[in-house]
Design a protein around this motif. Structure first.
Motif, PDB file in Angstrom:
ATOM      1  N   SER A 308       0.489  -1.468   0.513  1.00 41.62           N
ATOM      2  CA  SER A 308       0.198  -0.086   0.067  1.00 41.62           C
ATOM      3  C   SER A 308       1.100   1.179  -0.544  1.00 41.62           C
ATOM      4  O   SER A 308       0.613   2.284   0.068  1.00 41.62           O
ATOM      5  N   MET A 309       1.891   1.046  -0.338  1.00 38.90           N
ATOM      6  CA  MET A 309       3.368   2.255   0.451  1.00 38.90           C
ATOM      7  C   MET A 309       3.445   2.790  -0.772  1.00 38.90           C
ATOM      8  O   MET A 309       3.139   4.565  -0.696  1.00 38.90           O
ATOM      9  N   PRO A 310       2.761   2.459  -1.848  1.00 34.19           N
ATOM     10  CA  PRO A 310       2.870   3.635  -2.835  1.00 34.19           C
ATOM     11  C   PRO A 310       1.973   4.418  -3.184  1.00 34.19           C
ATOM     12  O   PRO A 310       1.883   5.713  -3.577  1.00 34.19           O
ATOM     13  N   LYS A 311       0.840   4.050  -3.035  1.00 32.69           N
ATOM     14  CA  LYS A 311       0.014   4.627  -2.845  1.00 32.69           C
ATOM     15  C   LYS A 311       0.083   5.699  -1.953  1.00 32.69           C
ATOM     16  O   LYS A 311      -0.605   6.625  -2.261  1.00 32.69           O
ATOM     17  N   HIS A 312       0.446   5.510  -0.690  1.00 28.51           N
ATOM     18  CA  HIS A 312       0.586   6.587   0.626  1.00 28.51           C
ATOM     19  C   HIS A 312       1.596   7.794  -0.619  1.00 28.51           C
ATOM     20  O   HIS A 312       1.353   8.562  -0.176  1.00 28.51           O
ATOM     21  N   ILE A 313       2.355   7.344  -1.365  1.00 30.77           N
ATOM     22  CA  ILE A 313       3.567   8.408  -1.265  1.00 30.77           C
ATOM     23  C   ILE A 313       2.596   9.310  -2.380  1.00 30.77           C
ATOM     24  O   ILE A 313       2.560  10.638  -2.525  1.00 30.77           O
ATOM     25  N   VAL A 314       2.058   8.808  -2.821  1.00 30.32           N
ATOM     26  CA  VAL A 314       1.035   9.539  -4.114  1.00 30.32           C
ATOM     27  C   VAL A 314      -0.195  10.337  -3.048  1.00 30.32           C
ATOM     28  O   VAL A 314      -0.548  11.684  -3.710  1.00 30.32           O
ATOM     29  N   GLU A 315      -0.482  10.129  -2.235  1.00 28.48           N
ATOM     30  CA  GLU A 315      -1.453  11.237  -0.556  1.00 28.48           C
ATOM     31  C   GLU A 315      -0.504  12.274  -0.645  1.00 28.48           C
ATOM     32  O   GLU A 315      -1.124  13.272  -0.452  1.00 28.48           O
TER      33      GLU A 315
END
Ligand SMILES: NC(=O)c1ccc[n+]([C@@H]2O[C@H](COP(=O)([O-])OP(=O)(O)OC[C@H]3O[C@@H](n4cnc5c(N)ncnc54)[C@H](O)[C@@H]3O)[C@@H](O)[C@H]2O)c1
Length: 447
Positions: A308-315
């Motif tokens: 899930s971390m790539p999504k967090h980067i986008v957040e």
């Protein structure tokens, strides 16, 4: 000379005197250094690969694994001395070899284990297998998988015992493979019987100064390497979870982790943009897929957190763009790094690729740059190649390449349209804020 049934000291002597022929199947980032090191310690080595260009390069004494310091010289020296050659003919190599090492990719995902390359090679080997040969898997194997090769190898007409089988996992990483194989860690070895174990320990003691850890079974040896990977994945997931909590609490995770890690029982890894490569995100699935009654919940959740971390980067990026009054849709963002980790040109499960996809879903115009890659690589993953910072609204650091630690931020600050940096690998320090950047990093929130 066959080494099955020989004592370890006799094996060492025979290898050094050039009496043992070793075939290494898979001349990739791991197989090529291993083949060269065996040759450098006296063995006659035949490297086998399906890629003709790799075989040709090796036979010309050219090292194509550029990320491996020192390999150029070892390879050239041993090809010139006639101790190392390569071929695409796996059957012939098997006929000529006394010891056969398999080092090709083994993969898995949520749905299945993907061991086809290993099974394919086992079939090839069985067509050249002779009594007294030893087959060793060095690829990381799901516990139990090496022994599942026995029926395939027995198609040779020989029974297990007439040939030996062992697992000796590669415990290395690209960039330090030569030191890892020869000096950094002991070799883990599990074998089909005591005779095979003794001979294989002798073989690896020849090249590894730290010696061997003999295991009680092949399956136990397989579990060692898989557990190393699982430990790292779960540890990174814990670091990521605590980092997200720190962001909410206004704490700097890196500061707290560093202080916590001064206590000898605490080894928190670094939080970041996600886990890639064909090792750490893969091995947890070996455990999950093989579980019978007890489902490995923690390992499964760790996978989810890290994925899930790539999504967090986008957040974080959207938050950063908000700070400077820019909507994601139509914004121009440069992703720095395409490879899964710094210094290695490998894209398997690279978080950067997920970040690019997610940014595009938000309508962002995505650019990419990576010192190890080309424009074609960027295009292949849906980004436009860009080597400067003009006209950008934000930069996302997805890979910890050395080059990104030394960015000329003063110059970049002048070139960018808006100054937003999302640091997914903790490569920059607080000074960026003094240059007027909105700086957001995993576990750090806004500085
Ligand atoms: N890369 C690492 O850091 C690392 C670390 C520890 C363990 N390992 C283990 O080693 C394995 C190999 O890793 P790598 O980095 O060398 O992979 P790689 O992709 O760099 O190389 C694999 C090589 O195998 C060859 N190959 C594929 N199928 C073949 C076949 N049927 N016959 C002959 N050759 C074939 C490919 O052409 C390629 O040259 C991993 O999957 C893992 O199990 C890797």
């Amino acid at each position: 000379m066959k080494i099955l049934g020989r004592k370890r000291d006799e094996v060492k002597k025979s290898v050094r005197e050039g009496n043992v022929t070793i075939a290494v199947y898979g001349l990739g980032k791991m197989g090529l250094p291993l083949a060269a090191i065996f040759a450098d310690h006296g063995a006659k080595v035949i490297g086998v690969d399906v890629r003709k260009e790799v075989v040709e390069a090796v036979n010309n004494g050219e090292n194509y694994v550029k990320e491996e310091p020192g390999l150029d010289e070892i390879l050239r020296r041993n090809v010139q001395a006639g101790r190392l050659k390569a071929t695409t003919d796996g059957v012939k190599a098997s006929k000529e070899a006394d010891v056969i090492v398999i080092l090709v990719p083994t993969l898995a995902d949520e749905y299945e284990l993907k061991l086809e390359p290993v099974y394919e090679i086992a079939k090839t080997i069985s067509r050249g297998l002779e009594a007294g040969d030893i087959v060793i898997t060095e690829s990381t194997m799901p516990p139990g998988a090496t022994e599942s090769l026995i029926p395939i190898l027995e198609d040779s007409g020989l029974g297990i015992g007439e040939f030996g089988l062992a697992h000796a996992p590669e415990r290395t990483k690209t960039g330090t493979a030569i030191q890892d194989i020869t000096t950094n860690y002991p070799k883990i070895v599990g074998a089909s019987d005591e005779k095979t174990l003794e001979a294989v320990v002798g073989l690896y003691e020849t090249i590894n100064k730290k010696g061997c850890i003999p295991m009680s079974s092949i399956k136990a040896a397989e579990a060692v390497k898989v557990f190393e990977g699982v430990y790292r994945d779960v540890n990174i997931a814990l670091a990521n979870e605590l980092a997200l909590w720190c962001e909410e609490q206004g704490l700097n995770a890196i500061e707290t982790f560093k202080a916590a890690n001064t206590q000898p029982y605490c080894h928190l890894h670094m939080p970041g943009a996600g886990v890639g490569g064909h090792c750490i995100p893969v091995y947890p699935w070996f455990v999950i897929r093989l579980a019978k009654k007890r489902y490995p919940k923690l390992i499964r959740i760790a996978r989810e957190i890290n994925d899930s971390m790539p999504k967090h980067i986008v957040e974080l990026l959207i938050r950063g763009l908000n700070e400077v009054g820019v909507a994601p849709k139509g914004s121009k963002v440069l992703v720095l790094g395409l490879t899964f980790r710094g210094g290695v040109k490998e894209f398997t499960k690279s978080p950067a690729l997920e970040i690019i996809k997610e940014l595009k879903d938000w309508g962002v115009k995505v650019y990419a740059y990576d010192p190890l890659c080309s424009e074609e690589d960027a295009n292949k993953f849906g980004a436009e190649w860009k080597e400067d910072f003009s006209d950008l609204d934000a930069v996302v650091i997805a890979t910890d390449h050395e080059e990104f630690k030394n960015l000329d931020l003063k110059k970049i600050a002048k070139e960018m349209r808006h100054r937003v940096i999302i640091d997914g690998r903790h490569v920059l320090d607080k000074k960026v804020v003094d240059l007027g950047f909105v700086y957001l990093a995993v576990g750090v929130g806004k500085l």
